[in-house]
Design a protein around this motif. Sequence first.
Motif, short mmCIF file in Angstrom:
data_model
loop_
_atom_site.label_atom_id
_atom_site.label_comp_id
_atom_site.label_asym_id
_atom_site.label_seq_id
_atom_site.Cartn_x
_atom_site.Cartn_y
_atom_site.Cartn_z
N LYS B 26 15.57 -5.76 26.11
CA LYS B 26 15.81 -6.75 25.04
C LYS B 26 16.02 -6.03 23.70
O LYS B 26 16.90 -6.41 22.92
CB LYS B 26 14.61 -7.71 24.91
N THR B 132 31.95 -19.68 17.65
CA THR B 132 31.58 -18.92 18.85
C THR B 132 32.34 -19.43 20.07
O THR B 132 32.84 -18.63 20.87
CB THR B 132 30.06 -19.02 19.11
N LYS B 234 28.65 -13.19 18.47
CA LYS B 234 28.38 -13.80 19.78
C LYS B 234 29.70 -14.13 20.48
O LYS B 234 29.81 -13.97 21.69
CB LYS B 234 27.55 -15.09 19.62
N THR B 238 31.25 -12.49 24.30
CA THR B 238 31.09 -13.45 25.38
C THR B 238 31.60 -12.85 26.69
O THR B 238 32.62 -12.16 26.72
CB THR B 238 31.87 -14.74 25.06
N ARG B 247 26.59 -20.28 27.07
CA ARG B 247 25.40 -19.50 26.72
C ARG B 247 25.54 -18.87 25.32
O ARG B 247 24.62 -18.89 24.52
CB ARG B 247 25.17 -18.42 27.78
N ALA B 248 26.74 -18.33 25.07
CA ALA B 248 26.98 -17.68 23.77
C ALA B 248 26.89 -18.70 22.63
O ALA B 248 26.33 -18.40 21.58
CB ALA B 248 28.36 -17.03 23.78
N THR B 250 25.17 -21.60 22.56
CA THR B 250 23.76 -21.97 22.35
C THR B 250 23.03 -20.87 21.60
O THR B 250 22.32 -21.12 20.62
CB THR B 250 23.07 -22.21 23.71
N SER B 251 23.25 -19.64 22.08
CA SER B 251 22.57 -18.49 21.48
C SER B 251 22.98 -18.33 20.01
O SER B 251 22.14 -18.00 19.16
CB SER B 251 22.92 -17.25 22.29
N SER B 252 24.26 -18.58 19.72
CA SER B 252 24.75 -18.45 18.35
C SER B 252 24.04 -19.43 17.42
O SER B 252 23.55 -19.04 16.35
CB SER B 252 26.26 -18.70 18.35
N MET B 254 21.16 -21.09 17.92
CA MET B 254 19.72 -20.80 17.85
C MET B 254 19.45 -19.58 16.97
O MET B 254 18.57 -19.62 16.11
CB MET B 254 19.14 -20.55 19.25
N SER B 255 20.21 -18.51 17.18
CA SER B 255 19.99 -17.28 16.39
C SER B 255 20.24 -17.55 14.92
O SER B 255 19.47 -17.11 14.06
CB SER B 255 20.92 -16.16 16.86
#
Lengths: 256, 277
Positions: B26, B132, B234, B238, B247-248, B250-252, B254-255
């Motif tokens: 990570k 993203t 992000k 991808t 996924r990218a 959502t991650s974008s 959230m981050s």
Amino acid sequence: MIKVENVHKQFGAKNVLCGVDLEVRDGETLVIIGASGAGKSILLKTIVGLIKPDMGSVKIDDVDITKCSSLDLHKAQKKIGYVFQEAALFDSFNVFENVAFGLKNLTSLNEKEINQRVVQCLAMVGLEKIEHLKPSELSGGMKKRVGLARAVAYQPRYVLYDEPTAGLDPIMSDIINNLMINLRKYLQVTSIVVTHDIKSAYKIADRITMLCKGEMIFNGTPEETKHTKNEYVRQFVEGSSCGPINVDKTFGMGRI
Amino acid sequence: MTKKNIIQSIQLRLFSRKMDKVFFGKLVSFLEGLGQATIMIAETIVCIFRGHIPIKSTVSQMVEVGWRSTPIIILASFFTGMVLALQVGSATTNLFNEPVYVGTVTGFSLVIELGPVLTAIVVAGRVGAAITAQIGTMKVTEQIDALYTLGTNPIKFLAVSRFLACFFMLPILTVIANIIGIYGGMFLTTSLWDVPSSIYWSEVLDFMTVRTFIHGFIKSFFFALIIVIVACQKGFNTKNGAEGVGRATTSSVMSSMVFILISDYFLTSLLVALKIK
């Protein structure tokens, strides 16, 4: 001339290319065959400079694009047209803008000349009066032909094709094959074609080479390919599941 | 040591090694992302200073980020202003039998804190996700590779316009959110407690200085950078088709939200220390 020497490429723990050597002479059409996952597309992307190899060199007209400056790489890329497997047309642009894109960036043509060239290239691939359509409004075959028109619009010396006939019906495949033959005939382009389609390979190739487990294991003319005793090539050409090329014949059911 | 203890000790060691691997994996991936983002920012800034700005695309992105986000910003900030006024008015009515300082607290809260943060979070959800998803889809359909082969730097073609659009439009949206939020507070104060609007406005403006506005304004520039950098990074990284794009995206979002909230604390501390408040 395109010369690939001792190219290695590894992704994680997987060795995709293990010392590939390849030479493509001016004006010839080289077809690269091989099973899925053999590294054909990676090799093609390495030749065009999209992927940097871990080791080895790729020379385009004696310029090693793995070590040259970004300006020289840009110059080398101008000489290459790339036809993507799924055409990779820009969604937000219409057909005209897609084909004109390379002309605007890689040539010094004025707007009128660009217009003429776009219409000419689309006519060459058998597509007329579709300039205003968006890629989402085109069929698979039309997309491939627009992709081809875009790749050759700026008249590159080399054209690289990644699975140009994949997913097309036999008639459309033959149309694409004839287009590739005509491009060579009229524009004298040097081509590298990656394909699974043996019928297509026999029709368009001057030379056929086979990539297996990251290594070149065969190199010969279409006639030599037909009569080779190389077991890997024979298995691939005959489309047999029995032979030295390992395939999971249980489709993963063995693990259940 | 009994046999059971030995087995337990081995299991513990194996678990600890596995956890180390996960943690370091990570950490490496975070540092990799940070490195990629830094390179992307550097390339974008070089493109801007060299004048490589795609004007048409920048204008269309400004419309997308600014104009198309305005309705949701107006709606969100108007109701936020009303809620703030309601809370402050209710609390002060309980304490002093009348709603006092409603304008002051509503105005201050909006201008220095809620306006910039709320706007940034709405824009991160709307624009960051769109950036993203667009770039990510282009990546998985090889359109980014096609840009390279057609002699175009994807950073110049995709990131520069979005960078400029976010950088200039988010502060403007923040100002809109501040003004509309204050009007929302005024609407509630005048209609619920019959406080004259002149009193509300004098409460708003009496304690507010230019520095108060600058405080929120500076924050919004930083938040804009966070949104666009995270969204582009992000997008450009991808992988794995449609699932990867989801996924990218959502991650974008959230981050961006996490970085906005964390950086808000440090920015506030810095601005307070510099007496910009």
